[in-house]
Design an enzyme around this catalytic site. Structure first.
Site, PDB file in Angstrom:
ATOM      1  CG  ASN A 179      -3.145   0.735  -1.891  1.00  0.00           C
ATOM      2  OD1 ASN A 179      -2.349   1.692  -1.825  1.00  0.00           O
ATOM      3  ND2 ASN A 179      -3.273  -0.225  -2.790  1.00  0.00           N
ATOM      4  NE  ARG A 222      -0.692   0.024   4.858  1.00  0.00           N
ATOM      5  CZ  ARG A 222      -0.923   1.157   5.550  1.00  0.00           C
ATOM      6  NH1 ARG A 222      -1.141   2.262   5.137  1.00  0.00           N
ATOM      7  NH2 ARG A 222      -0.129   1.078   6.981  1.00  0.00           N
ATOM      8  CB  THR A 223      -0.077   4.599  -1.179  1.00  0.00           C
ATOM      9  OG1 THR A 223      -0.445   3.931  -2.710  1.00  0.00           O
ATOM     10  CG2 THR A 223       0.710   5.946  -1.573  1.00  0.00           C
ATOM     11  CG  LEU A 224       3.574   2.756   3.499  1.00  0.00           C
ATOM     12  CD1 LEU A 224       4.760   2.228   3.864  1.00  0.00           C
ATOM     13  CD2 LEU A 224       2.490   2.583   4.573  1.00  0.00           C
TER      14      LEU A 224
END
Lengths: 245, 278
Positions: free
Chosen positions: A126, A22-24
Site C-alpha cells: 500500500n 490500497r493504492t493501485l
C-alpha cells in the site's frame, strides 16, 4: 471430457474488501523535482502543476514545503499522498519541538524517517505513491537525499525525480560543481526546468525555486520561463517525415 | 509513627503526603555498593566499586553500555538495573534505526523516568529498586543524570549513589567546579579518587573498581585494569604501607577518616546486605 474449474482465492470477497483500501494507481500527480547542493545550502525547483491523467488540471499546487527548522521536502507523484506525508511530518516535528531541549531533528533524521515510512508501506502493498526529495542544512552541513515509493533511498549532490532523472540529471552531471553561487545555481536549475518544460508533457510553465540555508527556507513566488517556439523546423514539422502529423 | 499503617502498597498515601513504598525503594538504592559519575563539557566518566558475594564468586556488573554515546551505572537491585538497561538499549537502537542518529540522552532519561513513575501509580506493581547514573551525549555536549525509583531525574555535574556514597559526594563537592573544563585524564583521576573515598581506608586496587568513559569523538568503553592501576599508582605512593603513607601523602585521607563517623551505621550494615542487592 470433463474439466474442473479451479476455485482460486476462495475468500476473494473478503480479501477484495481489504484490498480496495490500497493504492493501485495515482490520480492527481505532480511531475519532476530537481534539486542541487550549492555554496550556502540546497536549491530545489518544481513546477506548480497537478495533472489528472493527461489533463493539466491544477495549476497552483505547491510541491515543496519547509519541514521544521532545517529541512525542505519536495514531492512528485500522488498529491494526496504528499499531503498525508506532510501530516506525518507535522506530528513528528510538533513532538520534536515539544521536547524543547535544544535538540532538533535535522535533514538526515527526517530523510531516514521517511525512508522507513515509505519502505514499510511498500511492504504492506500500500505505497505512498511519491518520490520525495529531502534537502536541508544543519550545523553548516548541507544534506540532499531522495526516497522513492518503494523505499529506495540515497544521498547525492544533485537529485531529480521522474522525467527529471532522464532529462535534467545528464545536464547536472556535466555542469554541477561544488560551491555554486546562488545565481549560478538558479541558472542551472532553470536550464533543467526549461528542458523539462519543452519535453515533459505534464510540465507547466509556472515554477517555484526554493532555497534552504542555515538561516532557513525561502520559497520563491511562482514565475514562468521564457520559451522560444519559432525554430524553423517547427514551421513545417512534417517536412522530413511524409505522412506524419 | 504512621509508617507501618500506610506502607503496605504503593498506591496508599500517608497522612503526611508520602508514598512509603517509593521511599523504601530509594532505601534499596542506598544499600547497593557505590557508583559514581562525573562529567566535563565533553566527557562523562562512570566508576563503581566491584563487590562480590563471596571470595569464590565473580563481582556483579554495575556499568552497562547503552549505546556508543550513552552509558549507565546502577546501584541497588541489580536485576531491576539489568532490565532497565535492556529497555534503554532498546529505545536507543530503535531511535538509531528510524532516524540514523543517536538518541539524545536527555530524552532517554525522560522515557526512563516516565517508566519508573508508572510503577508508583499501579497497585499491582512495585517501584524499581535501582538508582541509575546515566551519562551520555546530545547536541549540547556531555550530560550526567540520576534516575530515581520515584520517577524523578536530575542533572548533575557529579554524583555518587549507593553505600558510603556520602564520602565520595563530599570529595566531589570540593572539586566539582573544576570538572567542566577538566581534561579527560583529570576526570578519570577524580573518579578513581572518589571511589577510593567510599572504600573507607581499604587499599585501592584496580581489581576493586570498574571505570568507563565516553565523550565527544570517544565511544563508550571500559578502561582496562592496567590503565586504572596506572592512575592509582600516581597517587597511592606505596601500596603495601597502608596507614603511614596514605595519611602523609594525600590530604584526602582526612576526609576519609571523618566520613566513617557518619557512615558507621551503613558500614556495619554491610554484612546484612540482602544477596540480591549489590
Amino acid at each position: 471430457m470433463t474439466f474442473t474449474i479451479p476455485i482460486e482465492n476462495g475468500d476473494a470477497v473478503k480479501i477484495a474488501e481489504a484490498e480496495s483500501q490500497r493504492t493501485l494507481y495515482p490520480y492527481v500527480t505532480g511531475t519532476s523535482i530537481v534539486a542541487i547542493k550549492y555554496k550556502d545550502g540546497v536549491l530545489m525547483a518544481s513546477d506548480m502543476g497537478g495533472s489528472y491523467g493527461s489533463t493539466l488540471r491544477y495549476k497552483n499546487i505547491e510541491r515543496m514545503k519547509a519541514i521544521g527548522k532545517h529541512s525542505l521536502l519536495g514531492a512528485s507523484g500522488e498529491i494526496s499522498d504528499f499531503q498525508e506525508i506532510l501530516r506525518y511530518l507535522d506530528e513528528l516535528t510538533l513532538n520534536d519541538n515539544m521536547w524543547d531541549d535544544g535538540n532538533s531533528l535535522g535533514p538526515k533524521e527526517i530523510h531516514n524517517y521517511l525512508t522507513r515510512v515509505m519502505y514499510n508501506r511498500r511492504n504492506k502493498f500500500n505505497p505512498l505513491w511519491n518520490t520525495l526529495v529531502l534537502g536541508g542544512v544543519k550545523n553548516g552541513k548541507s544534506y540532499l537525499g531522495m526516497v522513492s515509493m518503494i523505499g529506495v533511498s540515497f544521498e547525492d549532490d544533485h537529485v531529480a525525480t521522474g522525467f527529471g532523472n532522464h532529462l535534467a540529471r545528464p545536464i547536472l552531471r556535466d555542469e554541477w560543481h561544488a560551491d555554486l553561487s546562488f545565481e549560478d545555481g538558479v541558472k542551472l536549475l532553470e536550464k533543467c526546468m526549461r528542458v523539462l518544460l519543452y519535453r515533459d508533457r505534464s510540465a507547466i510553465n509556472k515554477l517555484q525555486i526554493a532555497k534552504i540555508t542555515e538561516e532557513g527556507v525561502t520559497v520563491s513566488q511562482p514565475y514562468s520561463l521564457k520559451t522560444f517556439w519559432e525554430y524553423s523546423s517547427f514551421h513545417n514539422p512534417t517536412a522530413s517525415a511524409e505522412g506524419s502529423w | 509513627m504512621f509508617r507501618n499503617q500506610y506502607d503496605t502498597d504503593v498506591t496508599t498515601w500517608s497522612p503526611t503526603g508520602r508514598l512509603f513504598q517509593v521511599e523504601y525503594a530509594m532505601e534499596a538504592v542506598k544499600q547497593g555498593s557505590a557508583a559514581i559519575g562525573l562529567r566535563s563539557r565533553s566527557h562523562v566518566v562512570l566508576a563503581c566499586v566491584n563487590k562480590a558475594q563471596s571470595e569464590l564468586s565473580s563481582h556483579q556488573r554495575k556499568i552497562f553500555k547503552v549505546d556508543d554515546h550513552i552509558g549507565v551505572a546502577i546501584a541497588g537491585l541489580t536485576a531491576d538495573g539489568r532490565v532497565l538497561s535492556r529497555y534503554m538499549r532498546s529505545e536507543s537502537i530503535n531511535h538509531s534505526f528510524t532516524y540514523e542518529s543517536p538518541l539524545p540522552v536527555g530524552r532517554l532519561v525522560v522515557h526512563l523516568a516516565d517508566k519508573a513513575q508508572v510503577c508508583t501509580q499501579r497497585s499491582w506493581k512495585r517501584p524499581y529498586g535501582v538508582g541509575l547514573l546515566v551519562g551520555g551525549l546530545d547536541e549540547s555536549g556531555a550530560h550526567l543524570y540520576y534516575n530515581c525509583p520515584s520517577g524523578n531525574y536530575f542533572e548533575y555535574q557529579a554524583f555518587a549513589i549507593g553505600s558510603r556514597s556520602q564520602a565520595a559526594k563530599t570529595y566531589l563537592e570540593r572539586r566539582f567546579e573544576s570538572f567542566g573544563d577538566s581534561s579527560r585524564e583529570d576526570l578519570i583521576k577524580d573518579a578513581i579518587l572518589a571511589v577510593r573515598e567510599t572504600l573507607q581506608g581499604e587499599t585501592l586496587k584496580s581489581s576493586l573498581c570498574t571505570v568507563a568513559i565516553l565523550g565527544v569523538d570517544e565511544p563508550f568503553h571500559f578502561l582496562d585494569q592496567e590503565a586504572i592501576q596506572k592512575v592509582i599508582d600516581t597517587f597511592e605512593k606505596v601500596p603495601e604501607e597502608e596507614e603511614g603513607e596514605d595519611e602523609a601523602g594525600e590530604g584526602e585521607a582526612e576526609a576519609a577518616a571523618a566520613a566513617p563517623a557518619e557512615q558507621g551505621g551503613a558500614g556495619a550494615g554491610d554484612q546484612d546486605v540482602a544477596p540480591m542487592e549489590m
